[in-house]
Scaffold this motif. Structure first.
Motif, PDB file in Angstrom:
ATOM      1  N   THR A   1       0.854  -1.186   0.000  1.00 39.02           N
ATOM      2  CA  THR A   1       0.000   0.000   0.000  1.00 39.02           C
ATOM      3  C   THR A   1       0.884   1.228   0.000  1.00 39.02           C
ATOM      4  O   THR A   1       2.062   1.150   0.345  1.00 39.02           O
ATOM      5  CB  THR A   1      -0.922  -0.002   1.240  1.00 39.02           C
ATOM      6  OG1 THR A   1      -1.800   1.107   1.185  1.00 39.02           O
ATOM      7  CG2 THR A   1      -0.106   0.062   2.521  1.00 39.02           C
ATOM      8  N   ARG A   2       0.327   2.348  -0.412  1.00 33.97           N
ATOM      9  CA  ARG A   2       1.060   3.606  -0.447  1.00 33.97           C
ATOM     10  C   ARG A   2       0.152   4.739   0.011  1.00 33.97           C
ATOM     11  O   ARG A   2      -1.079   4.587   0.018  1.00 33.97           O
ATOM     12  CB  ARG A   2       1.572   3.914  -1.864  1.00 33.97           C
ATOM     13  CG  ARG A   2       2.726   3.027  -2.326  1.00 33.97           C
ATOM     14  CD  ARG A   2       3.180   3.415  -3.725  1.00 33.97           C
ATOM     15  NE  ARG A   2       4.248   2.553  -4.215  1.00 33.97           N
ATOM     16  CZ  ARG A   2       5.543   2.812  -4.083  1.00 33.97           C
ATOM     17  NH1 ARG A   2       5.916   3.928  -3.467  1.00 33.97           N
ATOM     18  NH2 ARG A   2       6.453   1.986  -4.554  1.00 33.97           N
TER      19      ARG A   2
ATOM     20  N   ARG B   1      -1.926   8.209  -0.455  1.00 29.34           N
ATOM     21  CA  ARG B   1      -2.678   8.728  -1.590  1.00 29.34           C
ATOM     22  C   ARG B   1      -2.769  10.243  -1.478  1.00 29.34           C
ATOM     23  O   ARG B   1      -3.000  10.771  -0.395  1.00 29.34           O
ATOM     24  CB  ARG B   1      -4.093   8.131  -1.640  1.00 29.34           C
ATOM     25  CG  ARG B   1      -4.078   6.627  -1.535  1.00 29.34           C
ATOM     26  CD  ARG B   1      -5.432   5.971  -1.711  1.00 29.34           C
ATOM     27  NE  ARG B   1      -6.585   6.698  -1.311  1.00 29.34           N
ATOM     28  CZ  ARG B   1      -7.127   6.649  -0.093  1.00 29.34           C
ATOM     29  NH1 ARG B   1      -6.573   5.919   0.858  1.00 29.34           N
ATOM     30  NH2 ARG B   1      -8.233   7.326   0.176  1.00 29.34           N
TER      31      ARG B   1
ATOM     32  N   LYS C   1      -4.925   0.191   6.493  1.00 31.83           N
ATOM     33  CA  LYS C   1      -3.914  -0.791   6.114  1.00 31.83           C
ATOM     34  C   LYS C   1      -2.563  -0.120   5.906  1.00 31.83           C
ATOM     35  O   LYS C   1      -1.526  -0.602   6.394  1.00 31.83           O
ATOM     36  CB  LYS C   1      -4.341  -1.515   4.833  1.00 31.83           C
ATOM     37  CG  LYS C   1      -3.338  -2.549   4.341  1.00 31.83           C
ATOM     38  CD  LYS C   1      -3.829  -3.220   3.058  1.00 31.83           C
ATOM     39  CE  LYS C   1      -2.793  -4.224   2.543  1.00 31.83           C
ATOM     40  NZ  LYS C   1      -3.249  -4.869   1.277  1.00 31.83           N
ATOM     41  N   ALA C   2      -2.549   1.009   5.198  1.00 31.08           N
ATOM     42  CA  ALA C   2      -1.304   1.740   4.976  1.00 31.08           C
ATOM     43  C   ALA C   2      -0.756   2.282   6.283  1.00 31.08           C
ATOM     44  O   ALA C   2       0.469   2.284   6.505  1.00 31.08           O
ATOM     45  CB  ALA C   2      -1.536   2.877   3.982  1.00 31.08           C
TER      46      ALA C   2
END
Length: 480
Positions: free
Chosen positions: A250-251, A253, A337-338
């Motif tokens: 994940t990253r 945004r 999650k990130a």
């Protein structure tokens, strides 16, 4: 996953290391230009804490000087000293940057930051010999940096085995086409961290246990042989804040919003997140409005406004920074999650956001300025003092609606000055100090008694409140 080094793998590793030692190399260009290499200080901080040092900027120059180091902090333990000049922050050379930009980079680095510093006398000598254009801060280009690789186990395991020479020194041997290779782990990579924990103090059995406890997924910080060699030549550590992300799960945004007739269409609320730490969370995303169209999800945590970190800020100040952007705003967010992932690896999500996604606006640049511009302290106190420097501070109201300072008016001498600063308030965080003289308010010079009333009126207007200050004390600091 096989953790027992094979004879062939051990021989390959030993052969490669012998070749690196035996190769004849010319000194790097940096060695020719600077008589003393920068020191690298890898600092860390706990949640809600600081790195333990303060910065000031030399008058008339772009040199960033460490003016105080707090005892018992990470900065002191890592050898940062008063008088050091900061040349680089993580992978950025900052010699020509404004102090507020340097402070912004450090704060956006999260719990760990890598500083390239040099002692003041060494920098002055290099400048005198080579000029201001001398290359003083070594850097690593894209593709030649440590990698943060997230590996998901498949039917063949993680797709690597581990070989080692002694405690803390581990290299990875990849299975062709395996999970590690697909996740971007380079051949012959040195292993630096497992799930955010360094391996330099681990035995082989302890490392095996950590990998086994990772379950179906593991995140490794690794360095390819050429990266290790580049860092060795430049005297740089293989540090996590230098890393580039490969196959991350994940990253962060970046959401670009333009206010519509019904507003942005979301609610910002302060609440406890992971580990019980306060954060700013986005809720009640209205369908069809700008926030929803930009991809905002209920439960996202806000980490930056216009590219500038808001970690550690209170609710009111965060709201003020959003409002200061006007009808268009760029918000950097992480979903749960990130959030869990970047807290695990102990790195800021902003390190893995493309810089072009969220350019800092003029408003965000101004709001970051709590850093001060002053004359450097003279070595001989008998010498005449240089003219006093000035600095800009832009303030946002705190949770109670105030800015956290009191004023004093004197008919002679400095007309309008700061008589009291509330600890922990907006003014204190921006660097205001008791005795600072107010020279300008929102661009208008201060020259009379009626400025007290005018300042109170401006304080009730739309933030930020921008002050130009002249320090009456010999020193001023921007704490980090």
């Amino acid at each position: 996953m096989d953790l027992v080094p094979t004879l062939g793998a051990r021989l390959l590793i030993q052969l490669w290391r012998q070749l690196q030692v035996s190769r004849r190399r010319l000194p790097s260009p940096y060695v020719w230009l600077c008589p003393e290499r920068p020191r690298f200080c890898l600092l860390s901080k706990e949640e809600g804490g600081s790195f333990g040092f303060h910065l000031q900027q030399e008058l008339g120059g772009a040199r960033h000087v460490v003016c105080r180091v707090e005892p018992g902090t990470s900065a002191q333990r890592q050898g940062l000293r008063e008088g050091d000049r900061i040349l680089g922050v993580n992978r950025h050379a900052v010699e020509q940057e404004a102090l507020e930009a340097v402070a912004r980079l450090i704060r956006a680095s999260g719990p760990r930051v890598l500083l390239a510093v040099v002692a003041g006398p060494a920098l002055d000598t290099a400048r005198a010999q080579q000029g201001d254009g001398a290359l003083l801060c070594p850097t690593l280009g894209p593709g030649v940096r440590p990698r943060l690789c997230h590996i998901v186990r498949d039917e063949g395991g993680f797709g690597f085995s581990v070989t080692h020479e002694h405690q803390g020194s581990f290299w990875l041997v990849l299975s062709p086409g395996g999970a590690a290779e697909r996740a971007g782990v380079p051949p012959g990579a040195r292993l630096l961290e497992v799930n955010g924990v360094g391996v330099e103090t681990l035995t082989h059995s302890q490392l095996s246990r950590r990998l086994w406890q990772s379950g179906e997924q593991v995140t490794l910080l690794v360095a390819a042989p050429e990266v290790e060699e580049q860092c060795r030549q430049r005297g740089m550590p293989l540090a996590a804040p230098l890393a580039e992300g490969w196959a991350l799960p994940t990253r962060p945004r970046c959401l670009h919003l333009e206010k519509g007739p019904q507003g942005f269409g979301f609610l910002l609320r302060e609440e406890k997140g992971l580990g019980g730490h306060l954060g700013q969370f986005l809720w009640e995303v209205d369908p069809g409005l700008p926030a929803d169209k930009a991809g905002m999800q209920a439960g996202d945590r806000l980490v930056a406004v216009a590219g500038e970190s808001v970690e550690g800020l209170g609710h009111e100040e965060t709201v003020s920074r959003i409002r200061a952007q006007g009808s268009r705003v760029a918000l950097t967010v992480v979903d749960p999650k990130a959030d869990r992932f970047f807290r695990m690896v102990r790195l800021s999500p902003l390190l893995f956001l493309e810089s072009a996604e969220a350019p800092a606006s003029p408003q965000s640049t101004r709001s970051a300025s709590g850093a001060e511009t002053e004359d450097p302290p003279g070595a001989d106190t008998a010498l005449p003092r240089a003219p006093r420097g000035s600095r800009q501070c832009c303030l946002y109201p705190g949770p109670g609606g105030g800015y956290g300072f009191r004023l004093s008016y004197v008919a002679s001498g400095p007309r309008l000055s700061i008589s009291q600063v509330t600890p922990g308030g907006s003014a204190a965080r921006a660097g205001l100090q008791q005795g600072d003289e107010i020279l300008e308010v929102n661009g208008r010079p201060v020259d009379g008694e009626d400025d007290v009333d005018r300042l109170h009126q401006l304080a009730e207007a739309e933030p930020p409140l921008c002050l130009k200050l002249g320090a009456r004390s010999p020193r001023g600091w921007s704490g980090l």
